[in-house]
Design an enzyme around this catalytic site. Structure first.
Site, short mmCIF file in Angstrom:
data_model
loop_
_atom_site.label_atom_id
_atom_site.label_comp_id
_atom_site.label_asym_id
_atom_site.label_seq_id
_atom_site.Cartn_x
_atom_site.Cartn_y
_atom_site.Cartn_z
N LYS A 196 -44.13 26.48 -37.00
CA LYS A 196 -43.76 27.09 -38.29
C LYS A 196 -42.59 28.05 -38.10
CE LYS A 196 -48.29 26.44 -40.35
NZ LYS A 196 -49.56 26.94 -40.86
N GLN A 218 -53.23 31.86 -40.20
CA GLN A 218 -53.51 30.54 -39.61
C GLN A 218 -55.02 30.34 -39.52
OE1 GLN A 218 -51.11 28.29 -39.01
NE2 GLN A 218 -52.65 26.80 -38.39
N ASP A 259 -49.72 29.72 -48.83
CA ASP A 259 -50.68 28.67 -48.47
C ASP A 259 -51.46 28.20 -49.70
OD1 ASP A 259 -50.85 27.53 -45.97
OD2 ASP A 259 -51.92 29.23 -45.06
N1 LIG Z 1 -53.20 28.70 -42.85
C1 LIG Z 1 -53.26 27.39 -42.60
N2 LIG Z 1 -53.98 26.94 -41.56
C2 LIG Z 1 -54.04 25.60 -41.32
C3 LIG Z 1 -53.29 24.68 -42.10
C4 LIG Z 1 -52.56 25.19 -43.20
O1 LIG Z 1 -51.91 24.43 -43.98
N3 LIG Z 1 -52.55 26.54 -43.40
N4 LIG Z 1 -53.26 23.33 -41.77
C5 LIG Z 1 -53.75 22.91 -40.48
C6 LIG Z 1 -52.78 22.95 -39.32
N5 LIG Z 1 -51.36 22.75 -39.64
C7 LIG Z 1 -50.67 23.80 -40.12
O2 LIG Z 1 -51.07 24.91 -40.09
C8 LIG Z 1 -50.67 21.56 -39.23
C9 LIG Z 1 -51.32 20.50 -38.67
C10 LIG Z 1 -50.61 19.35 -38.21
C11 LIG Z 1 -49.25 19.28 -38.35
C12 LIG Z 1 -48.45 18.12 -37.84
O3 LIG Z 1 -47.25 18.06 -38.07
N6 LIG Z 1 -49.05 17.17 -37.11
C13 LIG Z 1 -48.34 16.08 -36.46
C14 LIG Z 1 -48.98 15.77 -35.12
C15 LIG Z 1 -48.85 16.94 -34.17
C16 LIG Z 1 -49.25 16.62 -32.74
O4 LIG Z 1 -48.65 15.75 -32.13
O5 LIG Z 1 -50.16 17.31 -32.26
C17 LIG Z 1 -48.36 14.81 -37.28
O6 LIG Z 1 -49.35 14.58 -38.00
O7 LIG Z 1 -47.40 14.05 -37.18
C18 LIG Z 1 -48.59 20.35 -38.93
C19 LIG Z 1 -49.28 21.46 -39.37
C20 LIG Z 1 -54.95 23.76 -40.07
N7 LIG Z 1 -54.74 25.14 -40.27
#
Ligand SMILES: Nc1nc2c(c(=O)[nH]1)N[C@@H](CN(C=O)c1ccc(C(=O)N[C@@H](CCC(=O)O)C(=O)O)cc1)CN2
Length: 381
Positions: free
Chosen positions: A141, A185, A208
């Site tokens: 982020k 987070q 969020d």
């Molecule tokens: N406060 C928050 N906490 C969490 C959120 C949120 O939106 N707000 N969401 C999730 C985690 N998350 C962002 O925080 C998040 C998860 C996954 C990805 C992502 O780009 N994933 C990739 C794969 C990544 C890898 O290789 O490990 C994909 O799907 O292509 C971005 C953000 C929980 N907590």
């Protein structure tokens, strides 16, 4: 259009096994799933068992595809092999590409705003504890903010921080005029009450979209939330950018988490879809999904949604990010979605991959929400 019941499941009493917690974002937060055989067999089984008639159908993306219709007549084998050889696959909804487009759009707006009124949007991220996955998301982020010109602030607090300490940091950011967006987070360590923490973020900076007032407004007709949660917003944005009509369609959301499932269902309803939510207590979830034109799955069960659960031509948005053991991968695991991709791609008209589907949209939407917040606070159009 073939009836979706042409592809049946061997189980008549199947039940979802996923854990549905109020805070978890499906599998992002779950431990490894051990899957000995990762190939999905149900599809092959049914394809042979029912000797389906195949015909070409033009779906929403004008992709010729094979649709399976139920028939007790055995088609000539040459017909079957010819049809299988021309089997079309769903359009892949490229979340990585769309997320990049959105980041570029945000970057252009940020620079316009800075030039016009000298304001740089600011995002504050609070990370409590030392979960590796959370630390990675926070790092990503921060990097994404840098790339588009958003200033980032962070507070990294130890695992044993008290709720009061976390809330004190939130209050500091609430009162800081350089900060336009605040996020905590998730998940938080278990001794901290998540609701109390999320309630402490002032709604004007709740990028969020998890504050109960924002969720409440999202749920009400005629009311507008200040922010929409990033992952579900990303799902809808993908549907829009790929020209998927939502109005009047049947949509099924699998999972009812506060972060994804519940707001995704509310958003689809606001878009005039007829929405069903399938969850851990739903009996025979496939009976619902087989009727759906659009499926959003956010449960965290690797490959749970089989091809036989999907109506031919449906659009699939797969939010699950599930690590499964893979000795061939350098990491020892690989990521798969909730949906059995190999099967679904032959039946759906469009599908998001994992990784590279919804995941990258989450951070793109966060940047977009932060920009919106800064514009609103400074009354910049
Ligand atoms: N406060 C928050 N906490 C969490 C959120 C949120 O939106 N707000 N969401 C999730 C985690 N998350 C962002 O925080 C998040 C998860 C996954 C990805 C992502 O780009 N994933 C990739 C794969 C990544 C890898 O290789 O490990 C994909 O799907 O292509 C971005 C953000 C929980 N907590």
């Amino acid at each position: 259009m073939a009836a979706s019941s042409s592809i049946t499941t061997s189980s008549t009493t199947s039940k979802l096994l996923f854990t549905s917690s109020s805070t978890s974002t499906a599998a992002r937060l779950l431990p490894f799933t051990t899957t000995s055989s990762f190939k999905c067999r149900a599809f092959h089984f049914h394809r042979h068992r029912f000797n389906p008639l195949l015909h070409v159908h033009v779906g929403p993306f004008k992709n010729p595809r094979i649709v399976f219709t139920h028939s007790t007549n055995r088609p000539p084998s040459s017909f079957v092999s010819a049809a299988l050889a021309t089997e079309a696959s769903a359009k892949v909804i490229d979340g990585k590409k769309v997320a990049k487009e959105i980041r570029d759009e945000v970057a252009a707006e940020v620079s316009k705003m800075k030039e016009a009124i000298g304001v740089v949007p600011g995002l504050a991220v609070i990370l409590v504890g030392d979960r590796k996955d959370s630390a990675t998301y926070v790092r990503n982020k921060k990097k994404a903010c840098e790339d588009v010109g958003i200033k980032s602030f962070d507070a990294r607090l130890p695992e044993d921080s008290t709720e009061e300490e976390v809330i004190k940091h939130i209050s500091g950011f609430n009162n800081d005029p350089a900060v336009h967006g605040i996020l905590v987070q998730l998940p938080l360590p278990s001794h901290i009450n998540e609701q109390n923490v999320l309630n402490a973020v002032c709604i004007e900076k709740d990028v969020d979209g998890f504050h109960p007032l924002n969720i409440g407004r999202l749920a009400m007709r005629g009311r507008e939330p200040l922010f929409v949660p990033c992952t579900p917003k990303g799902c809808i944005e993908l549907l829009h950018r790929y020209g998927v009509v939502i109005k009047g369609k049947r949509a099924v959301v699998i999972g009812r988490s506060n972060i994804v499932g519940m707001p995704a269902a509310l958003l689809l309803q606001r878009e005039d879809a007829t929405v069903s939510v399938v969850h851990s207590r739903t009996k025979n979830p496939e009976e619902f999904t087989r009727e759906a034109d659009i499926i959003i799955s956010a449960v965290g069960q690797a490959n749970m949604v089989k091809g036989s659960w999907i109506k031919p031509g449906a659009v699939i948005i797969d939010v699950g990010i599930n690590p499964v053991e893979d000795s061939k991968s350098p990491r020892g695991y690989r990521l798969v979605g909730d949906v059995c991709y190999d099967e679904a791609i032959k039946i759906a008209s469009a599908i998001t991959p994992v990784p590279g589907g919804v995941g990258p949209m989450t951070i793109a939407m966060l940047l977009s929400n932060t920009l919106t917040s800064a514009k609103r606070i400074h009354n910049f159009k």
